[in-house]
Write an enzyme that holds these catalytic residues in place. Sequence first.
Site, PDB file in Angstrom:
ATOM      1  N   ARG A  36       0.756  -1.321  -0.184  1.00 16.11           N
ATOM      2  CA  ARG A  36       0.058  -0.009   0.237  1.00 16.11           C
ATOM      3  C   ARG A  36       0.812   1.234   0.010  1.00 16.11           C
ATOM      4  O   ARG A  36       0.159   2.332  -0.250  1.00 16.11           O
ATOM      5  CB  ARG A  36      -0.802   0.033   1.234  1.00 16.11           C
ATOM      6  CG  ARG A  36      -1.771  -0.796   1.256  1.00 16.11           C
ATOM      7  CD  ARG A  36      -2.063  -1.723   2.410  1.00 16.11           C
ATOM      8  NE  ARG A  36      -2.935  -2.833   2.241  1.00 16.11           N
ATOM      9  CZ  ARG A  36      -4.247  -2.758   2.391  1.00 16.11           C
ATOM     10  NH1 ARG A  36      -4.734  -1.899   2.799  1.00 16.11           N
ATOM     11  NH2 ARG A  36      -5.178  -3.963   2.294  1.00 16.11           N
ATOM     12  N   ASP A 104      10.946 -11.120  -1.720  1.00 12.06           N
ATOM     13  CA  ASP A 104      12.319 -10.617  -1.807  1.00 12.06           C
ATOM     14  C   ASP A 104      13.557 -11.689  -1.357  1.00 12.06           C
ATOM     15  O   ASP A 104      14.625 -10.895  -1.451  1.00 12.06           O
ATOM     16  CB  ASP A 104      12.365  -9.449  -0.964  1.00 12.06           C
ATOM     17  CG  ASP A 104      11.620  -9.776   0.468  1.00 12.06           C
ATOM     18  OD1 ASP A 104      12.133 -10.702   1.193  1.00 12.06           O
ATOM     19  OD2 ASP A 104      11.121  -8.686   1.097  1.00 12.06           O
ATOM     20  N   HIS A 119       4.264 -16.913  -2.700  1.00 10.25           N
ATOM     21  CA  HIS A 119       4.208 -16.102  -4.042  1.00 10.25           C
ATOM     22  C   HIS A 119       5.429 -16.175  -4.801  1.00 10.25           C
ATOM     23  O   HIS A 119       5.744 -15.542  -5.466  1.00 10.25           O
ATOM     24  CB  HIS A 119       3.853 -14.783  -3.579  1.00 10.25           C
ATOM     25  CG  HIS A 119       2.528 -14.528  -3.082  1.00 10.25           C
ATOM     26  ND1 HIS A 119       1.992 -13.295  -2.616  1.00 10.25           N
ATOM     27  CD2 HIS A 119       1.391 -15.535  -3.174  1.00 10.25           C
ATOM     28  CE1 HIS A 119       0.895 -13.553  -2.227  1.00 10.25           C
ATOM     29  NE2 HIS A 119       0.384 -14.739  -2.804  1.00 10.25           N
TER      30      HIS A 119
HETATM   31  P1  NAD Z   1       0.215  -5.748   2.666  1.00 10.44           P
HETATM   32  O1  NAD Z   1       1.133  -4.464   2.100  1.00 10.44           O
HETATM   33  O2  NAD Z   1      -1.150  -5.642   2.453  1.00 10.44           O
HETATM   34  O3  NAD Z   1       0.383  -5.308   4.079  1.00 10.44           O
HETATM   35  C1  NAD Z   1       1.521  -4.985   4.920  1.00 10.44           C
HETATM   36  C2  NAD Z   1       1.166  -4.669   6.369  1.00 10.44           C
HETATM   37  O4  NAD Z   1       2.154  -4.542   7.082  1.00 10.44           O
HETATM   38  C3  NAD Z   1       0.300  -3.332   6.339  1.00 10.44           C
HETATM   39  O5  NAD Z   1      -0.974  -3.672   7.180  1.00 10.44           O
HETATM   40  C4  NAD Z   1       1.280  -2.317   7.408  1.00 10.44           C
HETATM   41  O6  NAD Z   1       0.402  -1.645   8.119  1.00 10.44           O
HETATM   42  C5  NAD Z   1       2.066  -3.287   8.014  1.00 10.44           C
HETATM   43  N1  NAD Z   1       3.361  -2.857   8.247  1.00 10.44           N
HETATM   44  C6  NAD Z   1       4.221  -2.311   7.247  1.00 10.44           C
HETATM   45  N2  NAD Z   1       5.183  -2.081   7.751  1.00 10.44           N
HETATM   46  C7  NAD Z   1       5.301  -2.220   9.079  1.00 10.44           C
HETATM   47  C8  NAD Z   1       6.278  -2.269  10.370  1.00 10.44           C
HETATM   48  N3  NAD Z   1       7.549  -1.875  10.161  1.00 10.44           N
HETATM   49  N4  NAD Z   1       5.893  -2.525  11.510  1.00 10.44           N
HETATM   50  C9  NAD Z   1       4.513  -3.170  11.648  1.00 10.44           C
HETATM   51  N5  NAD Z   1       3.710  -3.143  10.421  1.00 10.44           N
HETATM   52  C10 NAD Z   1       4.117  -2.766   9.480  1.00 10.44           C
HETATM   53  O7  NAD Z   1       1.272  -6.929   2.451  1.00 10.44           O
HETATM   54  P2  NAD Z   1       0.767  -8.638   2.135  1.00 10.44           P
HETATM   55  O8  NAD Z   1      -0.417  -8.871   3.105  1.00 10.44           O
HETATM   56  O9  NAD Z   1       2.313  -9.140   2.278  1.00 10.44           O
HETATM   57  O10 NAD Z   1       0.319  -8.359   0.816  1.00 10.44           O
HETATM   58  C11 NAD Z   1       0.852  -7.852  -0.133  1.00 10.44           C
HETATM   59  C12 NAD Z   1       1.344  -8.725  -1.459  1.00 10.44           C
HETATM   60  O11 NAD Z   1       2.283  -7.997  -2.481  1.00 10.44           O
HETATM   61  C13 NAD Z   1       1.874  -9.826  -1.065  1.00 10.44           C
HETATM   62  O12 NAD Z   1       1.147 -10.786  -1.998  1.00 10.44           O
HETATM   63  C14 NAD Z   1       3.392  -9.997  -1.516  1.00 10.44           C
HETATM   64  O13 NAD Z   1       3.572 -11.021  -2.333  1.00 10.44           O
HETATM   65  C15 NAD Z   1       3.482  -8.792  -2.489  1.00 10.44           C
HETATM   66  N6  NAD Z   1       4.515  -7.758  -1.957  1.00 10.44           N
HETATM   67  C16 NAD Z   1       5.775  -8.249  -1.733  1.00 10.44           C
HETATM   68  C17 NAD Z   1       6.822  -7.656  -1.008  1.00 10.44           C
HETATM   69  C18 NAD Z   1       8.150  -8.252  -0.626  1.00 10.44           C
HETATM   70  O14 NAD Z   1       8.423  -9.325  -1.042  1.00 10.44           O
HETATM   71  N7  NAD Z   1       8.657  -7.407   0.290  1.00 10.44           N
HETATM   72  C19 NAD Z   1       6.499  -6.155  -0.769  1.00 10.44           C
HETATM   73  C20 NAD Z   1       5.471  -5.669  -1.387  1.00 10.44           C
HETATM   74  C21 NAD Z   1       4.358  -6.570  -1.695  1.00 10.44           C
END
Ligand code: NAD
Length: 252
Positions: A36, A104, A119
Amino acid sequence: MSNIFAQIAEWLAQAQHAVAFTGAGISTESGIPDFRSPGGVWSRFQPVLYDEFMASAAARQEYWRQKSLAHVEFAAAVPNAGHQVLARWQSRARLAGMITQNIDGLHQLAGSDPVWELHGTAREIVCQDCNWRTAAGPLVEEFVATETVPLCQACGSDRTKHATISFGQALDQRVLEGAMTLATDSDLFFAIGSSLVVQPAASLPQLAASAGGRLVIINREATPLDDLAAAVVRQPIGEALTAIDAALADVL
Ligand code: NAD
Ligand code: ZN
């Protein structure tokens, strides 16, 4: 017990089959934006759907263009305190399993093994025609230099793709079933850094809770499953896991 971290540490010390499930939130402290976050790769591009990728050379070109830009964010990132605590717990058999939605590869870089990657992984490329696999880095560099989709080195196909699940592509059944079994068998299930709205991944904590496991949610924002949880922690993930880890040393 007054302190939530001490309480969770005690549950972890008693658990026979603790499992951690992570989402994009655990990697924001490594500089990778979550789904997001404004400015993140996910908000800048219209993703290429799997069927389009398979059917059209132009779609494959666009896919590689997007992924090569995103690769820069992944390639430079290193695991943070949250990844490191989970890797330590797993290596000491405090955790019976690790499941992630992330692509990642930072859990593995921190030392977690095995990790069920729902994923897939952006660190590898896989040929959609013959399943040839290779590290992503060199092929991304090739694309950046030539602006041409790299060909499979086994069968010559140009349907080479990151080993991640694209929009419109089915999850790997073997991985999904492995993760579901872990969740069902868990007596303590950590859901960390996920908004818990993406299916079927969000069903894992539900599965754990309905099988009688204790659910601990660590996430900055409220999630639809907070009511099911034995504990909800709304602090930054690195900080929260470090505090639980410190409390664990006191109860062991
Ligand atoms: P999401 O982005 O929907 O939710 C992430 C949640 O983490 C949010 O509710 C946010 O408030 C919380 N958050 C973020 N940083 C935080 C912190 N430092 N401390 C506490 N809370 C924190 O993520 P999701 O549910 O994993 O879904 C995202 C989709 O996109 C997945 O399918 C994933 O595969 C993909 N994605 C992956 C990556 C990655 O590999 N790092 C990054 C972005 C999206
Ligand atoms: Zn091939």
